[in-house]
Design a protein around this motif. Structure first.
Motif, PDB file in Angstrom:
ATOM      1  N   MET A 167       0.804  -1.215   0.000  1.00  0.00           N
ATOM      2  CA  MET A 167       0.000   0.000   0.000  1.00  0.00           C
ATOM      3  C   MET A 167       0.845   1.275   0.000  1.00  0.00           C
ATOM      4  SD  MET A 167      -3.313   0.869   0.090  1.00  0.00           S
ATOM      5  CE  MET A 167      -4.146  -0.507   0.882  1.00  0.00           C
ATOM      6  N   GLU A 171       1.397   4.207  -2.948  1.00  0.00           N
ATOM      7  CA  GLU A 171       1.041   5.582  -2.608  1.00  0.00           C
ATOM      8  C   GLU A 171       2.191   6.546  -2.871  1.00  0.00           C
ATOM      9  OE1 GLU A 171      -0.271   5.360   1.396  1.00  0.00           O
ATOM     10  OE2 GLU A 171      -2.232   4.514   0.888  1.00  0.00           O
ATOM     11  N   PHE A 225      -5.078   4.238  -6.123  1.00  0.00           N
ATOM     12  CA  PHE A 225      -4.751   4.527  -4.733  1.00  0.00           C
ATOM     13  C   PHE A 225      -4.859   6.029  -4.506  1.00  0.00           C
ATOM     14  CE2 PHE A 225      -2.784   0.546  -5.730  1.00  0.00           C
ATOM     15  CZ  PHE A 225      -2.874  -0.204  -4.562  1.00  0.00           C
TER      16      PHE A 225
END
Length: 265
Positions: A167, A171, A225
């Motif tokens: 994640m 990002e 994202f």
């Protein structure tokens, strides 16, 4: 007009076998092999308790080929047979076996991911049990039990940590090297955006602001994202990294337990 689902059930048999009616054919999948049987090649479909038989047409004087799916629901097999029988064309080919084609089914990214994850889980489970049994025989039975219970949990934490690091990586990466667009709030954790091909997509992003900036890779426009501030990304990165380090520390402790268990033999 909204799409409708087929009333013909998907049969799931033993060993992961599936049989499904798709358009003008029956698709039989078994062990990553796919057999496509056109309806013109089918003589009859019959339920045999918890099995379903698909009998192909055959020239006179020859034995017809029968494909069976075992271990299915008896009710689903009866419904499947009745529904497919009603769809069979009046004119069918004399030699149905000649129309059957075999191949390898196309695999989506999600299917490939879960298949690999299952293989890894089986390998980890078998290795863990093997090491624990060997440790109990030649070393300490108590430490063998500790290793048997702790190793799967520890590896699960490591896997979650590695997945969690995915994640913050995206990002940081996508806002700089991907495509950033404005997404509109549609509901809890749901923001709608349009990719560069004009296809409407949905991103799972926390928050309730009217609009949010999301970023995606040109090769994977369906996975977006949120474009957070650098302060928030730093905190998320540190949290995920700490979770991963805890898992790696526990894994190192499990190795120490295994070594110590063998040395006590």
């Amino acid at each position: 007009m909204s799409p409708t689902t087929s009333p013909i059930p998907v049969l799931r048999g033993s060993g992961g076998t599936t049989l499904q009616a798709k358009e003008d054919a029956l698709v039989l999948r078994r062990w990553r092999k796919e057999k496509r049987i056109p309806l013109q090649a089918v003589r009859q479909v019959r339920a045999e308790g918890r099995a379903l038989a698909v009998e192909l047409t055959a020239p006179a004087g020859t034995t017809p080929t029968v494909c069976r799916v075992r271990g299915v629901s008896a009710a689903a097999a009866t419904m499947f047979a009745d529904a497919v029988t009603a769809c069979l064309p009046e004119e069918r080919e004399a030699d149905g076996a000649a129309l059957v084609t075999e191949g390898t089914p196309a695999e989506s990214e999600d299917e490939a991911y879960w298949r690999k994850l299952k293989i890894c889980a089986w390998v980890v489970g078998l290795v863990t049990v093997g090491v624990a049994v060997a440790m109990a025989i030649v070393g300490s039975g108590i430490l063998a039990c500790v290793f048997l219970i702790g190793n799967p949990v520890t590896l699960g934490i490591v896997v979650l940590g590695l997945y969690g690091m995915r994640m913050p990586y995206y990002e940081w990466y996508l806002p700089r090297y991907g495509i950033t667009v404005e997404a509109v709030y549609r509901g809890p954790r749901s923001y709608a955006y349009t990719d560069l091909h004009g296809v409407a997509r949905t991103a799972s992003v926390a928050g309730n602001a009217p609009t949010r900036r999301v970023a995606y890779h040109p090769d994977r426009p369906g996975e977006a994202f949120a474009a957070y501030s650098w302060i928030r990304k730093v905190f998320r990165t540190l949290f995920c990294l700490a979770f991963l380090l805890v898992g790696l520390s526990l894994f190192a402790y499990n190795i120490f337990v295994a070594v110590d268990g063998f040395q006590r033999g």
